[in-house]
Motif scaffolding. Structure first.
Motif, mmCIF file in Angstrom:
data_model
loop_
_atom_site.group_PDB
_atom_site.id
_atom_site.type_symbol
_atom_site.label_atom_id
_atom_site.label_comp_id
_atom_site.label_asym_id
_atom_site.label_seq_id
_atom_site.Cartn_x
_atom_site.Cartn_y
_atom_site.Cartn_z
ATOM 1 N N VAL A 177 37.270 45.625 47.347
ATOM 2 C CA VAL A 177 37.979 45.461 45.840
ATOM 3 C C VAL A 177 36.855 44.849 45.019
ATOM 4 N N LYS A 178 36.954 45.348 44.133
ATOM 5 C CA LYS A 178 36.148 45.143 42.905
ATOM 6 C C LYS A 178 36.735 44.237 41.825
ATOM 7 N N GLY A 179 38.106 44.395 41.728
ATOM 8 C CA GLY A 179 38.774 43.903 40.764
ATOM 9 C C GLY A 179 40.082 43.167 41.247
ATOM 10 N N CYS A 180 41.093 44.227 41.129
ATOM 11 C CA CYS A 180 42.505 43.773 41.995
ATOM 12 C C CYS A 180 43.013 44.944 42.416
ATOM 13 N N MET A 208 39.467 39.861 43.105
ATOM 14 C CA MET A 208 38.120 39.386 43.232
ATOM 15 C C MET A 208 38.096 38.177 42.162
ATOM 16 N N ILE A 209 37.242 37.248 42.543
ATOM 17 C CA ILE A 209 36.829 36.168 41.700
ATOM 18 C C ILE A 209 35.371 36.262 41.559
ATOM 19 N N TYR A 210 34.929 36.643 40.219
ATOM 20 C CA TYR A 210 33.571 36.776 40.270
ATOM 21 C C TYR A 210 32.566 35.352 39.912
ATOM 22 N N ASN A 211 31.391 35.521 40.143
ATOM 23 C CA ASN A 211 30.504 34.388 39.782
ATOM 24 C C ASN A 211 30.788 34.384 38.275
#
Length: 336
Positions: free
Chosen positions: A155-158, A172-175
């Motif tokens: 999962v790279k987003g939602c 996903m919660i990114y840096n």
């Protein structure tokens, strides 16, 4: 999620620490025209809306009413909202009841700690359970399912993930993205506070001490005085990082681009006219950089909004970085 996740985590943590219940309201699907895209979320507690937004307007008003009722019932649910009028879309909203249990406290604490440490992770929301989870490199908290079964790293987003144990919504919660700004002149001085306000971490470097002074950049994470031809010795650029060159001349731009093109930075932007960029490009080709290498450079930097002053140019650059972060097509400026 962007910067709003800070508010979401803080609001949940404050309620949990006080022994209060909350409802996490998450937009899990959007079809047609909707005011916000999937992943938008807000927290509702006994006092009403505590943090975040799912788009405002009548949809948010109705969702807020439903959340307040579910809070009284101490349960969650999934609802579909049809947006009439100007929008005409349809959204699915997940209401997650968050009680002050130990597993929820661990999950929110881990999420809050990861955000503050600028680490990536995944917020995990079961469709049928009254709990939340957060997955990071430190492990998992609040979800009774092995991480490997969820294929969460895909999962790279939602996205919605179906497993034998149930259905989960994963975000996903990114840096927080680091922006390395080389050149501390007028544009940088206007740019840094804008970028900090919209959730970027700024590191400023100039080869002149007076233009890398911390008092000029109170919103920067760090300020350094470095020779532009020695940058490789000092910086460890990561794939999610951005590099911006706003030096005072083409010599500085040449050194910054030479350095930047040897890093995995996901964005490299250079201020100045196309003529200036062409001159620097020719010099880079002479030291064996290819057209493919040079295609990584966005020059002139900034969206084409007719900007002229340092503040306007800073706005155009900030807008372009928002586009980049959102994964959309960028439209560069024609020159200054």
């Amino acid at each position: 999620m962007k910067d709003i996740i800070h508010e979401i985590a803080d609001a949940l943590w404050n309620d949990l620490q006080k022994g209060k219940n909350s409802i996490l309201v998450t937009l899990t699907s959007d079809k047609g025209s909707a005011p916000r895209s999937k992943g938008a979320c807000m927290v509702v507690d006994d006092a009403g809306l505590a943090a975040g937004t799912i788009g405002g307007g009548n949809m948010e008003f109705l969702a807020l009413q439903e959340a307040e009722e579910l809070l009284k019932q101490k349960k969650g649910k999934i609802s579909v909202f049809n947006l009439s009028g100007a929008c005409g879309g349809k959204v699915e909203i997940l209401f997650t009841f968050v009680a002050p249990t130990e597993q929820n406290k661990r999950a929110v604490y881990n999420m809050q700690r990861a955000i503050k440490d600028h680490k990536a992770g995944w917020l995990v929301l079961p469709f049928t359970a009254e709990k939340i989870g957060f997955v990071s490199t430190d492990g998992i908290a609040g979800i009774d399912i092995p991480v490997e079964k969820m294929e969460i790293t895909s999962v790279k987003g939602c996205d919605t993930i179906d497993t034998s144990e149930g259905t989960y919504y994963v975000m996903m919660i990114y840096n927080s993205i680091r922006v390395f700004i080389f050149g501390g002149g007028h544009v940088a001085q206007k740019l840094v506070p804008m970028l900090r306000f919209i959730g970027f971490r700024c590191i400023v470097t100039d080869d002149r001490p007076e233009f890398a002074a911390p008092e000029l950049f109170p919103d920067a994470e760090a300020c350094y005085v470095r020779d532009y031809n020695e940058l490789e010795e000092f910086y460890d650029i990561q794939p999610e990082d951005y590099i911006i060159s706003v030096t005072r001349g083409h010599e500085g731009d040449f050194e910054v681009e030479r350095f930047a093109l040897r890093t995995p930075a996901s964005y490299i932007g250079v201020i100045g006219s196309r003529t200036k960029h062409a001159m620097v490009a020719e010099k880079l080709k002479k030291i064996h950089f290819t057209d493919t290498d040079l295609a990584r450079v966005t020059a002139p930097i900034g969206l084409d909004i007719g900007s002229e002053t340092p503040a306007e140019i800073a706005v155009s650059i900030a807008g372009q970085l928002i586009e980049k972060r959102a994964g959309r097509t960028m439209h560069t400026m024609g020159g200054y």
